[in-house]
Design a protein around this motif. Structure first.
Motif, short mmCIF file in Angstrom:
data_model
loop_
_atom_site.label_atom_id
_atom_site.label_comp_id
_atom_site.label_asym_id
_atom_site.label_seq_id
_atom_site.Cartn_x
_atom_site.Cartn_y
_atom_site.Cartn_z
N ILE A 167 -5.85 4.69 -3.40
CA ILE A 167 -5.14 3.48 -2.97
C ILE A 167 -4.19 3.78 -1.81
O ILE A 167 -4.01 2.94 -0.92
CB ILE A 167 -4.39 2.86 -4.15
N GLN A 168 -3.60 4.97 -1.79
CA GLN A 168 -2.71 5.32 -0.68
C GLN A 168 -3.46 5.35 0.65
O GLN A 168 -2.94 4.90 1.68
CB GLN A 168 -2.07 6.69 -0.92
N TRP A 227 4.94 3.82 -0.22
CA TRP A 227 5.08 3.04 1.01
C TRP A 227 3.75 2.89 1.75
O TRP A 227 3.55 1.94 2.50
CB TRP A 227 6.14 3.67 1.92
N LEU A 228 2.82 3.82 1.52
CA LEU A 228 1.51 3.71 2.15
C LEU A 228 0.66 2.60 1.53
O LEU A 228 -0.21 2.04 2.19
CB LEU A 228 0.76 5.05 2.04
N SER A 249 -0.95 -3.08 1.51
CA SER A 249 -2.15 -3.56 0.83
C SER A 249 -1.77 -4.35 -0.41
O SER A 249 -2.36 -5.41 -0.70
CB SER A 249 -3.04 -2.38 0.44
N ALA A 250 -0.78 -3.87 -1.17
CA ALA A 250 -0.35 -4.56 -2.39
C ALA A 250 0.14 -5.97 -2.06
O ALA A 250 -0.13 -6.92 -2.80
CB ALA A 250 0.76 -3.76 -3.09
N ALA A 272 10.35 3.60 0.23
CA ALA A 272 9.58 2.44 -0.23
C ALA A 272 10.33 1.15 0.07
O ALA A 272 9.73 0.15 0.50
CB ALA A 272 9.31 2.56 -1.73
N CYS A 273 11.64 1.15 -0.13
CA CYS A 273 12.44 -0.05 0.12
C CYS A 273 12.43 -0.43 1.60
O CYS A 273 12.44 -1.61 1.95
CB CYS A 273 13.87 0.15 -0.37
N GLU A 274 12.42 0.56 2.48
CA GLU A 274 12.34 0.28 3.92
C GLU A 274 11.06 -0.49 4.25
O GLU A 274 11.06 -1.43 5.06
CB GLU A 274 12.38 1.60 4.72
N THR A 275 9.95 -0.09 3.61
CA THR A 275 8.67 -0.77 3.85
C THR A 275 8.64 -2.15 3.21
O THR A 275 8.08 -3.09 3.76
CB THR A 275 7.51 0.09 3.30
#
Length: 311
Positions: free
Chosen positions: A169-170, A193-194, A198-199, A222-225
């Protein structure tokens, strides 16, 4: 094709059958998953128990062996399965699992995407939460691990509610067939974050995402993305403290001197009624509650975010 007409329920309101999975319970920290086979026996520190004596008994039964010792035969609920499953990876435990299901707003009929499957601890609870008409699509990049998870879901009776896929998934994202169909997405990945872009495409309008990470640096990135397409971003750390409740010896005092409960000093001054009751029933031990000496600490950080509504 989404299984919108699934009607199978997770139920253990019948007698135990040959081939069933049961949780053999000795005490809260000694349990084992056992597949019932009429010709087999189960051996533990109490002796030998014949599987043939178990068949036909309802889940929850107390069964004895020839020496008069006993165990309990419990249904493989998601809570108990989490405590006895084989650890192919680090797993989520009950406190995190319940928090995830609540904040992802998962109810019967939901479609949930998960990556990665790992040992299937969370997946089993997700399956029960979406039953009887929802479905969980879980992905793991490791083919052998995915196959082991399929076998476990079959054993625990949730296979009709879970589809296991082998996919990175990444690197590849979720399959396009789920675009805009998922009520919730759960990520347990080293680089979430990758997978977040998609999610976001998979979620329905106002859908919720959760990312589990053991390190705060993963959370920060992750929060930045998430900020680009998500709102209401929040991170939690769930710390659970359990207490031991048992009968024990307490040193009572008639003044304000220190008494002790186990190895924990405390003040315990008897009231006049308690003093009278203690004299009448000197053999009746008090019930003592104190924190367990061994407590589970940090497991990981749970980051939740809601997909923005673009008009």
């Amino acid at each position: 094709m989404l299984p919108s007409e699934l009607t199978k329920k997770i139920t253990f309101s019948r007698g135990i059958r040959d081939g069933d999975l049961v949780i053999v319970y000795e005490r809260h920290d000694i349990m084992k998953a056992v597949k019932v086979c009429e010709s087999s026996v189960f051996q533990n520190r109490f002796g030998v128990f014949k599987h043939s004596d178990w068949i036909g008994k309802p889940f929850g039964s107390k069964v004895f062996n020839s020496k008069g010792r006993f165990v309990y035969l419990l249904a493989p609920t998601p809570e108990l399965w989490t405590l006895v499953l084989s650890h192919r990876t680090q797993i989520l435990y009950l406190a995190d699992i319940s928090f995830v299901i609540m904040y992802l707003e998962i109810v019967p009929g939901c479609v949930v995407l998960e990556s990665g499957t790992g040992s299937g601890s969370l997946t089993t609870s997700l399956a029960r939460a979406v039953a009887p008409t929802g479905h969980v699509y879980t992905f793991d990049f490791h083919e052998q691990r995915a196959e082991s998870a399929r076998e476990d879901f079959e054993r625990t009776g949730v296979s009709s509610l879970v589809t296991v896929g082998v996919r990175d998934i990444q690197g590849e994202g979720f399959p396009d067939q789920f675009s805009g169909l998922a009520d919730s997405v759960f990520l347990d990945l080293p680089q979430p974050w990758l997978a977040i872009p998609s999610a976001g495409k998979m979620l329905k309008q106002d859908g919720v995402l959760c990312s589990f990470s053991p390190c705060i640096e993963q959370v920060q990135r992750a929060c930045e993305t998430l900020r680009s397409n998500f709102t209401d971003i929040r991170t939690f750390e769930v710390l659970l403290r359990t207490y031991e409740v048992r009968e024990g010896k307490m040193d009572y005092c008639q003044d304000d001197d220190l008494a002790s409960v186990g190895n924990i000093p405390c003040k315990r001054k008897l009231s006049s009624n308690e003093g009278s009751n203690l004299q009448k029933n000197p053999s009746c031990p008090p019930i003592i509650a104190r924190p367990c000496g061994e407590a589970r600490g940090h497991t990981g950080y749970l980051t939740f975010a809601r997909l923005k509504c673009f008009q």
